[in-house]
Motif scaffolding. Sequence first.
Motif, PDB file in Angstrom:
ATOM      1  N   SER A 113      -1.677 -50.552   6.495  1.00  0.00           N
ATOM      2  CA  SER A 113      -1.187 -51.062   7.768  1.00  0.00           C
ATOM      3  C   SER A 113      -1.419 -50.037   8.875  1.00  0.00           C
ATOM      4  CB  SER A 113       0.299 -51.381   7.669  1.00  0.00           C
ATOM      5  OG  SER A 113       1.015 -50.210   7.390  1.00  0.00           O
ATOM      6  N   SER A 114      -1.314 -50.494  10.086  1.00  0.00           N
ATOM      7  CA  SER A 114      -1.465 -49.636  11.242  1.00  0.00           C
ATOM      8  C   SER A 114      -0.435 -50.030  12.277  1.00  0.00           C
ATOM      9  CB  SER A 114      -2.875 -49.803  11.825  1.00  0.00           C
ATOM     10  OG  SER A 114      -2.942 -49.179  13.083  1.00  0.00           O
ATOM     11  N   ARG A 115       0.111 -49.073  12.995  1.00  0.00           N
ATOM     12  CA  ARG A 115       1.110 -49.368  14.026  1.00  0.00           C
ATOM     13  C   ARG A 115       0.473 -49.961  15.271  1.00  0.00           C
ATOM     14  NH1 ARG A 115       3.401 -43.843  12.638  1.00  0.00           N
ATOM     15  NH2 ARG A 115       4.968 -44.342  11.100  1.00  0.00           N
ATOM     16  N   THR A 116      -0.813 -49.705  15.493  1.00  0.00           N
ATOM     17  CA  THR A 116      -1.430 -50.131  16.743  1.00  0.00           C
ATOM     18  C   THR A 116      -2.242 -51.414  16.616  1.00  0.00           C
ATOM     19  OG1 THR A 116      -3.309 -48.695  16.324  1.00  0.00           O
ATOM     20  CG2 THR A 116      -1.544 -47.803  17.682  1.00  0.00           C
ATOM     21  N   LEU A 117      -2.542 -51.865  15.424  1.00  0.00           N
ATOM     22  CA  LEU A 117      -3.340 -53.068  15.238  1.00  0.00           C
ATOM     23  C   LEU A 117      -2.584 -54.099  14.415  1.00  0.00           C
ATOM     24  CD1 LEU A 117      -6.856 -51.589  14.368  1.00  0.00           C
ATOM     25  CD2 LEU A 117      -5.957 -52.230  16.604  1.00  0.00           C
ATOM     26  N   THR A 118      -2.879 -55.366  14.684  1.00  0.00           N
ATOM     27  CA  THR A 118      -2.321 -56.429  13.851  1.00  0.00           C
ATOM     28  C   THR A 118      -3.050 -56.416  12.512  1.00  0.00           C
ATOM     29  OG1 THR A 118      -3.913 -58.113  14.524  1.00  0.00           O
ATOM     30  CG2 THR A 118      -1.909 -57.857  15.908  1.00  0.00           C
ATOM     31  N   LYS A 119      -2.517 -57.120  11.547  1.00  0.00           N
ATOM     32  CA  LYS A 119      -3.142 -57.201  10.227  1.00  0.00           C
ATOM     33  C   LYS A 119      -4.553 -57.783  10.342  1.00  0.00           C
ATOM     34  CE  LYS A 119      -2.509 -59.164   5.648  1.00  0.00           C
ATOM     35  NZ  LYS A 119      -1.699 -59.998   4.776  1.00  0.00           N
ATOM     36  N   ASN A 120      -4.724 -58.833  11.159  1.00  0.00           N
ATOM     37  CA  ASN A 120      -6.037 -59.454  11.331  1.00  0.00           C
ATOM     38  C   ASN A 120      -7.023 -58.510  12.016  1.00  0.00           C
ATOM     39  OD1 ASN A 120      -5.179 -61.793  10.102  1.00  0.00           O
ATOM     40  ND2 ASN A 120      -4.699 -62.823  12.023  1.00  0.00           N
ATOM     41  N   GLN A 121      -6.556 -57.771  13.019  1.00  0.00           N
ATOM     42  CA  GLN A 121      -7.429 -56.805  13.680  1.00  0.00           C
ATOM     43  C   GLN A 121      -7.845 -55.710  12.706  1.00  0.00           C
ATOM     44  OE1 GLN A 121      -4.774 -55.789  16.901  1.00  0.00           O
ATOM     45  NE2 GLN A 121      -6.097 -56.812  18.406  1.00  0.00           N
ATOM     46  N   LEU A 122      -6.894 -55.242  11.921  1.00  0.00           N
ATOM     47  CA  LEU A 122      -7.192 -54.197  10.957  1.00  0.00           C
ATOM     48  C   LEU A 122      -8.220 -54.671   9.934  1.00  0.00           C
ATOM     49  CD1 LEU A 122      -6.629 -51.321  10.119  1.00  0.00           C
ATOM     50  CD2 LEU A 122      -4.744 -52.159   8.726  1.00  0.00           C
TER      51      LEU A 122
END
Length: 177
Positions: A113-122
């Motif tokens: 996961s990433s704090r700055t991106l959504t799951k789809n963006q990631l």
Amino acid sequence: MIKSNIPHFMVDENWQITACDSTVAEWMGHSVEDVVGKSCFDMVDGHNLDGSSFCRPVCPLTTASRHALTINPVMILNNPHNPRQIVRVHYVILDNPKGILHFVRPLHDPNKSSRTLTKNQLQLVQGLAMGLTHRQIAEQNHIALSTVTTQLKRIRRTLSCASDRHLVTWYWNQDQH
């Protein structure tokens, strides 16, 4: 003997494994003794993310080298004890003696996961990091190519990345790998 704290293996000009550390041998599902002396394409059951064979008698690393291309393959190592170990392979082609030194880095969690991106963006950035083209990312995610292009442009703007290459660098510098 190769000394490195990075998992690695070495093949000679005849594609025989001449050195292998215990970590890579384990990922292959074998012991070091079982691996050394065997052909790399018989021992490394490496596949591209699309399922096609990466490790084969016509080595894609030497083919790329002959054409002055650099590839940074991500592949799946299959073995009965640890199916679908996803790894990135960095390599050095040596001239004297002829051979290829492979450094293998595991990619532990492809769903990080990433704090700055959504799951789809990631997922889109992960596709780039795995070496997929925009078209392949679109096909894999069942979305239009134009959607991938637009979303990656937005992601680059969000992360202040000038190019897809910078997005990949950002991805690999995240702590959650």
